[in-house]
Design an enzyme around this catalytic site. Structure first.
Site, mmCIF file in Angstrom:
data_model
loop_
_atom_site.group_PDB
_atom_site.id
_atom_site.type_symbol
_atom_site.label_atom_id
_atom_site.label_comp_id
_atom_site.label_asym_id
_atom_site.label_seq_id
_atom_site.Cartn_x
_atom_site.Cartn_y
_atom_site.Cartn_z
ATOM 1 N N GLY A 235 0.819 -1.205 0.000
ATOM 2 C CA GLY A 235 0.000 0.000 0.000
ATOM 3 C C GLY A 235 0.857 1.260 0.000
ATOM 4 O O GLY A 235 0.541 2.243 -0.678
ATOM 5 N N THR A 236 1.935 1.226 0.736
ATOM 6 C CA THR A 236 2.819 2.395 0.826
ATOM 7 C C THR A 236 3.368 2.747 -0.560
ATOM 8 O O THR A 236 3.375 3.922 -0.954
ATOM 9 C CB THR A 236 3.987 2.098 1.794
ATOM 10 N N GLN B 257 -7.755 0.239 3.866
ATOM 11 C CA GLN B 257 -8.611 -0.317 4.928
ATOM 12 C C GLN B 257 -10.035 -0.573 4.457
ATOM 13 O O GLN B 257 -10.805 -1.236 5.155
ATOM 14 C CB GLN B 257 -8.643 0.619 6.144
ATOM 15 N N SER C 132 -3.876 -2.920 -0.356
ATOM 16 C CA SER C 132 -2.754 -3.714 0.170
ATOM 17 C C SER C 132 -3.235 -5.128 0.507
ATOM 18 O O SER C 132 -4.241 -5.295 1.206
ATOM 19 C CB SER C 132 -2.211 -3.036 1.427
ATOM 20 N N GLY C 133 -2.488 -6.132 0.043
ATOM 21 C CA GLY C 133 -2.920 -7.523 0.195
ATOM 22 C C GLY C 133 -3.043 -7.978 1.639
ATOM 23 O O GLY C 133 -3.984 -8.699 1.991
ATOM 24 N N HIS C 134 -2.093 -7.545 2.501
ATOM 25 C CA HIS C 134 -2.073 -8.143 3.842
ATOM 26 C C HIS C 134 -3.190 -7.657 4.752
ATOM 27 O O HIS C 134 -3.329 -8.123 5.877
ATOM 28 C CB HIS C 134 -0.691 -7.979 4.500
ATOM 29 N N CYS D 224 4.742 5.456 19.352
ATOM 30 C CA CYS D 224 5.951 5.638 20.142
ATOM 31 C C CYS D 224 6.947 6.452 19.344
ATOM 32 O O CYS D 224 7.597 5.964 18.436
ATOM 33 C CB CYS D 224 6.555 4.277 20.484
#
Ligand code: PLP
Length: 390
Positions: free
Chosen positions: A71-72, A178, A198-200, A324
């Protein structure tokens, strides 16, 4: 301990059928689809089939699908392409709540002579379309707005946004990473010029994505080299993962109804029960249109990381609303953009379900979480005060 995996917006398990579909393409059918011989040719046929399956899920033509690594990459390729296509237009519009795949790129562009407008959202994570209307001008090369937010699940009115963008002649990209497989999409009747997937996130492996580019929309490749993907994305195809993505998209189409009924019902039950059992809890984006699988819930006066730790001890996987950065736990840019008070943003947890989620798993979370929140609140003076009052 068997995990209870409720972090499907981070990544999903590969579906068994998807894994079986890709398995032969490592050690047996490992030919290069660009090769002239029959051995590569049979792989090319499966890649073509996968392209059709992906296109089928989003109502596109197979030629409009470019396979990428993630996706990125798709997000980067779309935005950089628009800037090359329109070298004299040096304005980009996006939103404050995009994934870093878009936001970091855009913020980098602003250091290289581009004007970047980041649209605001309201307390429910919704965009103000009048702000978009006044921001867009003849100098705007591209507007990039996500289809649905990864943290809150809030869905943006993509077609309305697209109509505004088209009036001004800019290109319109949406990061639908998403949204795909969770809500129906139909590029045949859409104002979207380019879309990332994105596949994952839909039960295919990590490291495969697509960029949809509408027929007729000018495009300049991010990666140049060989002639793969009709010279729109160089590099030998990740054949096994492409074939897996094709299967995953076929299955996603089949399970779309399930996502919007059974999965949504589980999410709604989790939400209802947690709100009734735990005092001082609120839903982030609760009044907005949301993805059926996502619940972002804020618990006042308790640290999100502590909640995650306690959940993790029980095998329950979720994620928090903090990032973080440089050693300090800052509330996420999405919750900050929504103006969620610090005391709530710090205690925000995201549960994201999938078709593999069961009612029994949801029962476990409903049983365990109230005690976990109580334990967490006992650790802070404000938390103790709240417990005494409630
Ligand atoms: N865009 C959104 C909205 C995401 O949620 C993600 C991943 O979390 C990405 C882009 C990046 O996708 P990938 O991990 O395939 O690069």
């Amino acid at each position: 301990m068997k995990e209870i995996y409720l972090d499907n917006n981070a990544t999903t398990r590969v579906d068994d059928d998807v894994f079986e579909e890709m398995r032969p393409y490592f050690c047996e059918l490992y030919g290069n689809p660009s090769s002239m011989h029959y051995f590569g040719g049979q792989v090319q046929k499966k890649v073509d089939e996968a392209r059709q399956r992906v296109a089928g899920l989003i109502g596109a033509h197979p030629e409009e699908i470019i396979f990428t690594a993630c996706g990125t990459e798709s997000d980067n390729a779309a935005i950089r392409s628009a800037l090359e296509v329109f070298p004299n237009k040096r304005h980009v519009i996006t939103t404050r709540v995009e994934h870093p795949a878009v936001l970091t790129l855009c913020r980098g562009l602003s250091k290289h002579g581009y004007r970047v407008t980041e649209l605001n959202v309201d307390g429910e994570g919704r965009l103000d379309l009048d702000e978009l209307r006044s921001a867009i001008d003849e100098n705007t090369a591209i507007v990039s707005v996500m289809y649905a937010n990864n943290e809150t699940g809030v869905i943006f009115p993509i077609e309305e946004i697209g109509r505004i963008v088209k009036e001004k002649g800019a290109l319109f990209h949406t990061d639908a990473v998403q949204a795909v497989g969770k809500i129906p999409l139909n590029m045949a009747e859409s104002t979207v010029d380019m879309l990332s997937l994105s596949g994952h996130k839909l039960h295919a492996p990590k490291g495969i994505g697509i960029l949809y580019v509408r027929k007729g929309v000018p495009f300049r490749p991010l990666l140049v080299g060989g002639h793969q993907e009709k010279s729109r994305r160089a590099g030998t195809e990740n054949t096994a993962s492409i074939i897996a993505l094709g299967k995953a998209c076929e299955l996603a189409g089949r399970y779309l109804e399930d996502e919007n009924t059974r999965v949504k019902a589980m999410r709604d039950r989790l939400e209802r029960e947690l709100l009734s059992l735990i005092p001082a809890a609120r839903i982030n984006g609760g009044k907005a249109d949301r993805l059926p699988n996502t619940l972002s819930i804020a618990f006042e006066f308790v640290e999100g990381e502590l909640i995650l730790l306690y959940l993790s001890e029980l095998g329950i996987c979720a994620s928090s609303g903090s990032a973080c950065t440089s050693g300090s736990l800052e509330p996420s840019h999405v919750l900050r953009a929504m103006g969620v008070p610090f005391t709530c943003a710090h205690g925000s947890i995201r549960f994201s379900l999938s078709r593999f989620t069961t009612d029994g798993e949801i029962d476990t979370v409903i049983r365990e979480l109230p005690q976990i929140i109580r334990r967490g609140r006992e650790m802070s003076p404000f938390g103790r005060e709240l417990l005494q009052k409630s």
